[in-house]
Design a protein around this motif. Structure first.
Motif, short mmCIF file in Angstrom:
data_model
loop_
_atom_site.label_atom_id
_atom_site.label_comp_id
_atom_site.label_asym_id
_atom_site.label_seq_id
_atom_site.Cartn_x
_atom_site.Cartn_y
_atom_site.Cartn_z
N SER A 60 -34.78 -24.53 21.59
CA SER A 60 -35.86 -23.56 21.53
C SER A 60 -36.93 -23.90 20.50
O SER A 60 -38.01 -23.31 20.50
CB SER A 60 -35.30 -22.17 21.21
OG SER A 60 -34.57 -22.20 20.00
N MET A 61 -36.66 -24.87 19.64
CA MET A 61 -37.61 -25.21 18.58
C MET A 61 -38.07 -26.67 18.64
O MET A 61 -39.25 -26.96 18.46
CB MET A 61 -36.96 -24.96 17.20
CG MET A 61 -36.67 -23.51 16.91
SD MET A 61 -38.17 -22.54 16.74
CE MET A 61 -38.88 -23.29 15.30
N TYR A 62 -37.15 -27.57 18.90
CA TYR A 62 -37.44 -29.00 18.76
C TYR A 62 -37.07 -29.79 20.01
O TYR A 62 -36.16 -29.42 20.76
CB TYR A 62 -36.69 -29.59 17.57
CG TYR A 62 -37.08 -29.02 16.23
CD1 TYR A 62 -38.25 -29.43 15.59
CD2 TYR A 62 -36.29 -28.06 15.60
CE1 TYR A 62 -38.62 -28.91 14.37
CE2 TYR A 62 -36.66 -27.53 14.37
CZ TYR A 62 -37.82 -27.96 13.77
OH TYR A 62 -38.19 -27.44 12.55
N THR A 63 -37.78 -30.89 20.18
CA THR A 63 -37.40 -31.93 21.12
C THR A 63 -36.84 -33.09 20.31
O THR A 63 -37.48 -33.56 19.37
CB THR A 63 -38.61 -32.41 21.95
OG1 THR A 63 -39.03 -31.35 22.82
CG2 THR A 63 -38.24 -33.63 22.79
N THR A 64 -35.64 -33.52 20.66
CA THR A 64 -34.99 -34.62 19.94
C THR A 64 -35.11 -35.89 20.77
O THR A 64 -34.79 -35.90 21.96
CB THR A 64 -33.51 -34.31 19.67
OG1 THR A 64 -33.42 -33.05 18.99
CG2 THR A 64 -32.88 -35.39 18.80
N MET A 65 -35.59 -36.97 20.13
CA MET A 65 -35.82 -38.23 20.83
C MET A 65 -35.14 -39.38 20.11
O MET A 65 -35.03 -39.39 18.88
CB MET A 65 -37.34 -38.52 20.91
CG MET A 65 -38.14 -37.48 21.64
SD MET A 65 -39.92 -37.65 21.32
CE MET A 65 -40.22 -39.33 21.84
N MET A 66 -34.67 -40.35 20.89
CA MET A 66 -34.23 -41.64 20.34
C MET A 66 -35.44 -42.55 20.35
O MET A 66 -35.94 -42.93 21.40
CB MET A 66 -33.09 -42.22 21.17
CG MET A 66 -32.65 -43.61 20.72
SD MET A 66 -32.02 -43.68 19.03
CE MET A 66 -30.41 -42.93 19.25
N GLU A 67 -35.92 -42.89 19.18
CA GLU A 67 -37.19 -43.60 19.04
C GLU A 67 -37.14 -45.01 19.62
O GLU A 67 -36.12 -45.70 19.54
CB GLU A 67 -37.58 -43.67 17.57
CG GLU A 67 -38.94 -44.30 17.32
CD GLU A 67 -39.20 -44.51 15.84
OE1 GLU A 67 -40.28 -44.11 15.37
OE2 GLU A 67 -38.33 -45.09 15.15
N ILE A 68 -38.28 -45.43 20.18
CA ILE A 68 -38.44 -46.78 20.73
C ILE A 68 -39.63 -47.44 20.04
O ILE A 68 -40.66 -46.80 19.78
CB ILE A 68 -38.69 -46.72 22.25
CG1 ILE A 68 -37.42 -46.31 22.98
CG2 ILE A 68 -39.17 -48.06 22.80
CD1 ILE A 68 -37.62 -46.10 24.45
N GLY A 69 -39.49 -48.72 19.74
CA GLY A 69 -40.62 -49.46 19.19
C GLY A 69 -40.68 -49.43 17.69
O GLY A 69 -39.68 -49.65 17.00
N GLN A 70 -41.88 -49.17 17.16
CA GLN A 70 -42.19 -49.26 15.72
C GLN A 70 -42.01 -50.71 15.27
O GLN A 70 -42.74 -51.57 15.72
CB GLN A 70 -41.34 -48.28 14.92
CG GLN A 70 -41.65 -46.81 15.19
CD GLN A 70 -43.08 -46.43 14.85
OE1 GLN A 70 -43.68 -46.95 13.93
NE2 GLN A 70 -43.63 -45.52 15.63
N TRP A 71 -41.06 -51.01 14.40
CA TRP A 71 -40.90 -52.39 13.94
C TRP A 71 -40.09 -53.24 14.92
O TRP A 71 -39.93 -54.43 14.73
CB TRP A 71 -40.20 -52.41 12.57
CG TRP A 71 -38.82 -51.83 12.60
CD1 TRP A 71 -37.66 -52.49 12.94
CD2 TRP A 71 -38.44 -50.50 12.30
NE1 TRP A 71 -36.59 -51.64 12.87
CE2 TRP A 71 -37.04 -50.40 12.46
CE3 TRP A 71 -39.14 -49.38 11.89
CZ2 TRP A 71 -36.33 -49.22 12.24
CZ3 TRP A 71 -38.43 -48.21 11.67
CH2 TRP A 71 -37.06 -48.13 11.84
#
Length: 306
Positions: A135-146
């Protein structure tokens, strides 16, 4: 006087405490029923997607029931209830704007289906796979960056649902779980260009045939749903003449989760086919060729001229 009679007497003599006690009792009952419903559905629903959505629906219903209970229990009648709703809404709008936007965002995401767990999205400059929505957040497994290409960085990102109202949401997998990618190949001048074209197209068709077949059906649904032209999903090759080499630009469609693997496979097979061409097709590199060096004729004893 027994214990029950003592409790009744205490509740009668202290009406405010009685109201609070009854309110807490109702909250406990509602929470217990919601938890019971969640556990029951979790055991009886075999499908992961259905089970996940049912949990979120029960969670939302629980929030609504508790809010209604809290407001109605301490106001007493419909008129006061309406007034309380207005005052509460005004107060929350001013002091808890981000919270309200987050809750509204979660409802918007759920009903409009902006994205769902399992989708690969980019929002607020962050790209990753959605692994949970509450109800508050979307949780993601990050892709990319370094990390190069579309690989996990290992960081789990929690992003406020309010961001769905603040900017674009790029969805890699909704409706059409394929993306277009490109591969550039530098071909040396003097190579057999027709043979090179044949090799590249044949390898591309071999590697990408499965994606092409699946994407044709998916694209038909996209064309039916949206105002969009039909697209070419077969591999296409464009040639550009540069100062150093002939650049082959291969454009192709690929599963959004297999972009890196597919590009690596294409490079391997094309390189092998070029190597087996007996030198007829060669890859170019950024080398420099000295065409001519001026000859300097210096004789012993000559006096340099000014």
């Amino acid at each position: 006087m027994n214990t029950w009679e003592s409790i009744q007497y205490w509740l009668t003599e202290h009406p405010t405490s009685s109201q609070i006690f009854k309110y807490v009792l109702w909250v406990v009952i509602i929470v217990f029923l919601l938890q019971f419903a969640r556990r029951t559905l979790k055991k009886r629903l075999p499908n992961t997607d259905t089970r996940y959505k049912s949990q979120k629906i029960i969670e939302t219903i629980g929030y609504i029931l508790l809010i209604i209970l809290t407001i109605s229990y301490f106001t007493g009648n419909i008129k006061d209830f309406t007034l309380a709703i207005g005052l509460l809404t005004a107060g929350i709008t001013i002091t808890l704007q981000e919270l309200i936007l987050s809750i509204a965002g979660s409802l918007f995401i759920f009903f409009v289906k902006v994205y769902q767990p399992g989708d690969r999205i980019e929002i607020n400059g962050i790209k990753g796979d959605v692994i949970d929505i509450n109800s508050m957040y979307t949780t993601m497994m990050e892709i990319g960056q370094w990390i190069s290409s579309d690989n996990y960085s290992g960081r789990i990102v929690k992003l406020s649902n309010a961001f769905v109202f603040k900017g674009p949401v790029y969805n890699y997998s909704q409706d059409f779980p394929f993306i277009w990618d490109e591969l550039n190949l530098p071909i040396r001048y003097g190579s057999d260009v027709e043979m090179a074209k044949k090799i590249v197209i044949e390898v591309a068709r071999e590697v990408l045939s499965e994606y092409v077949q699946k994407s044709v059906e998916q694209w038909k649904h996209v064309v039916e749903k949206y105002y969009i032209e039909d697209a070419i999903v077969d591999p296409t090759l464009a040639i550009t003449l540069t100062d150093n080499w002939i650049r082959f630009n291969l454009r192709y469609i690929v599963d959004y989760k297999k972009r890196r693997h597919t590009k690596n496979r294409l490079n391997e097979l094309i390189k092998k086919a070029f190597d087996d061409s007996d030198g007829k097709v060669q890859l170019a590199s950024a080398t420099f060729e000295i065409v001519n060096i001026p000859v300097l004729d210096i004789k012993k004893g000559d006096t340099p001229r000014a």
